[in-house]
Design a protein around this motif. Sequence first.
Motif, PDB file in Angstrom:
ATOM      1  N   LYS A 121      -0.201   6.943   7.888  1.00  0.00           N
ATOM      2  CA  LYS A 121       0.455   5.654   8.086  1.00  0.00           C
ATOM      3  C   LYS A 121       1.981   5.764   7.949  1.00  0.00           C
ATOM      4  O   LYS A 121       2.732   5.049   8.615  1.00  0.00           O
ATOM      5  CB  LYS A 121      -0.076   4.666   7.039  1.00  0.00           C
ATOM      6  CG  LYS A 121      -0.006   3.251   7.485  1.00  0.00           C
ATOM      7  CD  LYS A 121      -0.724   2.361   6.514  1.00  0.00           C
ATOM      8  CE  LYS A 121      -0.372   0.916   6.791  1.00  0.00           C
ATOM      9  NZ  LYS A 121      -0.965   0.018   5.818  1.00  0.00           N
ATOM     10  N   ILE A 122       2.419   6.688   7.122  1.00  0.00           N
ATOM     11  CA  ILE A 122       3.853   6.876   6.903  1.00  0.00           C
ATOM     12  C   ILE A 122       4.558   7.269   8.210  1.00  0.00           C
ATOM     13  O   ILE A 122       5.711   6.936   8.442  1.00  0.00           O
ATOM     14  CB  ILE A 122       4.111   7.925   5.781  1.00  0.00           C
ATOM     15  CG1 ILE A 122       5.555   7.940   5.354  1.00  0.00           C
ATOM     16  CG2 ILE A 122       3.651   9.309   6.167  1.00  0.00           C
ATOM     17  CD1 ILE A 122       5.910   6.885   4.375  1.00  0.00           C
ATOM     18  N   MET A 123       3.821   7.954   9.087  1.00  0.00           N
ATOM     19  CA  MET A 123       4.398   8.329  10.388  1.00  0.00           C
ATOM     20  C   MET A 123       4.624   7.082  11.239  1.00  0.00           C
ATOM     21  O   MET A 123       5.622   6.986  11.962  1.00  0.00           O
ATOM     22  CB  MET A 123       3.453   9.298  11.111  1.00  0.00           C
ATOM     23  CG  MET A 123       4.093   9.955  12.302  1.00  0.00           C
ATOM     24  SD  MET A 123       5.414  11.081  11.763  1.00  0.00           S
ATOM     25  CE  MET A 123       6.261  11.323  13.291  1.00  0.00           C
ATOM     26  N   TYR A 124       3.712   6.140  11.125  1.00  0.00           N
ATOM     27  CA  TYR A 124       3.873   4.873  11.842  1.00  0.00           C
ATOM     28  C   TYR A 124       5.160   4.189  11.363  1.00  0.00           C
ATOM     29  O   TYR A 124       5.965   3.707  12.161  1.00  0.00           O
ATOM     30  CB  TYR A 124       2.661   3.970  11.598  1.00  0.00           C
ATOM     31  CG  TYR A 124       2.812   2.588  12.168  1.00  0.00           C
ATOM     32  CD1 TYR A 124       2.600   2.358  13.527  1.00  0.00           C
ATOM     33  CD2 TYR A 124       3.201   1.517  11.368  1.00  0.00           C
ATOM     34  CE1 TYR A 124       2.774   1.101  14.067  1.00  0.00           C
ATOM     35  CE2 TYR A 124       3.380   0.252  11.900  1.00  0.00           C
ATOM     36  CZ  TYR A 124       3.158   0.046  13.245  1.00  0.00           C
ATOM     37  OH  TYR A 124       3.346  -1.207  13.784  1.00  0.00           O
ATOM     38  N   GLU A 125       5.336   4.200  10.034  1.00  0.00           N
ATOM     39  CA  GLU A 125       6.533   3.553   9.479  1.00  0.00           C
ATOM     40  C   GLU A 125       7.812   4.277   9.917  1.00  0.00           C
ATOM     41  O   GLU A 125       8.823   3.650  10.223  1.00  0.00           O
ATOM     42  CB  GLU A 125       6.450   3.501   7.953  1.00  0.00           C
ATOM     43  CG  GLU A 125       5.574   2.345   7.511  1.00  0.00           C
ATOM     44  CD  GLU A 125       4.896   2.569   6.183  1.00  0.00           C
ATOM     45  OE1 GLU A 125       5.464   3.313   5.358  1.00  0.00           O
ATOM     46  OE2 GLU A 125       3.791   2.011   5.992  1.00  0.00           O
ATOM     47  N   ALA A 126       7.739   5.601   9.973  1.00  0.00           N
ATOM     48  CA  ALA A 126       8.897   6.392  10.400  1.00  0.00           C
ATOM     49  C   ALA A 126       9.240   6.084  11.868  1.00  0.00           C
ATOM     50  O   ALA A 126      10.406   5.897  12.220  1.00  0.00           O
ATOM     51  CB  ALA A 126       8.621   7.880  10.214  1.00  0.00           C
ATOM     52  N   LEU A 127       8.219   5.991  12.705  1.00  0.00           N
ATOM     53  CA  LEU A 127       8.470   5.723  14.126  1.00  0.00           C
ATOM     54  C   LEU A 127       9.018   4.311  14.335  1.00  0.00           C
ATOM     55  O   LEU A 127       9.876   4.081  15.189  1.00  0.00           O
ATOM     56  CB  LEU A 127       7.192   5.936  14.947  1.00  0.00           C
ATOM     57  CG  LEU A 127       6.731   7.400  15.063  1.00  0.00           C
ATOM     58  CD1 LEU A 127       5.388   7.494  15.780  1.00  0.00           C
ATOM     59  CD2 LEU A 127       7.759   8.252  15.808  1.00  0.00           C
ATOM     60  N   LEU A 128       8.530   3.388  13.518  1.00  0.00           N
ATOM     61  CA  LEU A 128       9.046   2.026  13.589  1.00  0.00           C
ATOM     62  C   LEU A 128      10.537   2.000  13.243  1.00  0.00           C
ATOM     63  O   LEU A 128      11.342   1.347  13.908  1.00  0.00           O
ATOM     64  CB  LEU A 128       8.260   1.164  12.589  1.00  0.00           C
ATOM     65  CG  LEU A 128       8.021  -0.289  12.934  1.00  0.00           C
ATOM     66  CD1 LEU A 128       7.390  -0.455  14.298  1.00  0.00           C
ATOM     67  CD2 LEU A 128       7.149  -0.943  11.866  1.00  0.00           C
ATOM     68  N   ARG A 129      10.889   2.751  12.219  1.00  0.00           N
ATOM     69  CA  ARG A 129      12.310   2.884  11.836  1.00  0.00           C
ATOM     70  C   ARG A 129      13.106   3.480  12.980  1.00  0.00           C
ATOM     71  O   ARG A 129      14.225   3.082  13.266  1.00  0.00           O
ATOM     72  CB  ARG A 129      12.451   3.822  10.636  1.00  0.00           C
ATOM     73  CG  ARG A 129      12.105   3.202   9.341  1.00  0.00           C
ATOM     74  CD  ARG A 129      13.206   2.225   8.938  1.00  0.00           C
ATOM     75  NE  ARG A 129      12.974   1.785   7.602  1.00  0.00           N
ATOM     76  CZ  ARG A 129      13.813   1.960   6.594  1.00  0.00           C
ATOM     77  NH1 ARG A 129      14.968   2.538   6.787  1.00  0.00           N
ATOM     78  NH2 ARG A 129      13.517   1.539   5.404  1.00  0.00           N
TER      79      ARG A 129
END
Length: 366
Positions: A121-129
Motif C-alpha cells: 500500500k505504501i507504493m500506492y501512497e508514493a505514486l499518489l505523491r
Amino acid sequence: MKIELSKNKVFFEDNGSKKEIHPFWLRERVNGESFVDKGTQQRLFDPTELRKNIEIKQLNLSEKFLEILFNDGVETKFEIQNILKEFSNVSDLNFIEKIKWDSTLNNLNNFSFKENIFEEKIMYEALLRFYKYGFVIFNDVPTQNNFIVNFANSIGSVRRTNFGEFFNVKSKPNPNDLAYTSLSLAPHTDNPYRNPVPCIQLLHCIENKVTGGFSTLVDGYTVTEKLKSDFPDYYKILTEIKVRYQFIDQNVVLEDWAEMIQLDENKRFRQVRFSPRLDFVPLMDKEKLELYYSARNKISEFFNSDRYRIEFKLKPGDLLMMDNYRLLHGRTSYDANEGERFLQGCYIDYDSTEGKLKHLKRKFNI
Ligand SMILES: [Fe+2]
C-alpha cells in the motif's frame, strides 16, 4: 448520478441533466461467461459484427441491478454501480490535483524502500505523491548490479533510448552530453528532442563523495502558471510556437518540433520542454521573435530563480523519481578530484505508473 427508465429506454441523470444511453452502448457491455472472458475481462464477441439497429425489448431496474433483454435475444444483468463508474472520473488520474510548490517546500516526499514495496500500500501512497508533486524519493534502494533496472521494471518497463537501457551519470572524457561532466547543470527537462519525450526519469545515487553536486528541482507547473498570470503575452507565445529540439552525436540525429509549454485539449498544462542548449526557434517576423525571446528570457529567469528551486543532496541508495513533463532538474557543480559522484538513470513511461497505481487501488480497495 442515477439511472432511470422510461418506455424501454435507459437514461442517465446527473445534476439535472438527463440523457438517453444508446442501446448499443449497453449491448456491447453485456456480461456473463459467453460474452466476456472472466480472467482478462476482454470481449468474446466483436461488436462491429453486431446488427446496428439494436433496441431494448424489456427492462427491469432494481436497487442494484439493471436487467435488459435486447431485440437480438441477448439478456444481461448490469450492476448499476458499474454503469455509473463509466460516467464518473474517479479512475482518471487527471483528478489527482497537482500541488504547486516552490523553494519553501520542505517535505521531499521520502519513502523507505523495502523488498516487497512494489506490491504494498505504501507504493500506492508514493505514486499518489508523485502525481501530486511531480517527484518522490525512495531511500535505501539497493545499489548493486544496476538495481535501478529492477526497480523500473517492477513499476512498469524501462523505456530504452540511444543512451541505453540505463545510463551512468559521472564525469568522463569526451562526453556526448554535458550531464557526463562535473559542470553545473541549470534546470532543464530531459530529451525534448524525442517523440514521445520520456515521461518519467529515475535517478539513483550510487556514490556521492563530493562536497558539491547537489540535485536541484523546479516545478514547471508552478512556474508556467505564474507566467500565465503575470505575463500572459509571454505565456501565449510559448504555448503557440513550435520549436525544433535537436540532439546530434556520431550515431544519431534526433529532432522534434513542439511548443515549450504544451497544453492539453482543455488548455491546461500538459508538458514543459526546457533545454536552452538544444532549442531552435523557427524564423519568424522580427517583432514576433522579439516577443519570443523576451518570453524565453523571462521563463528562464523564473526557472533559474532561487524562489522556485529546491536543492538537496542525494545520498547512496536514494532514488529520485521525477516527472519529466512537469519538473525541471539540474545539479550544482562539483570537483571530480574530491571523490566519486556516480548516479544511474533510466526512463519509464506514464502507462507504467498509471497501471501500477490503478492496480494497487484495486488491490487494496481504495
Ligand atoms: Fe537531465
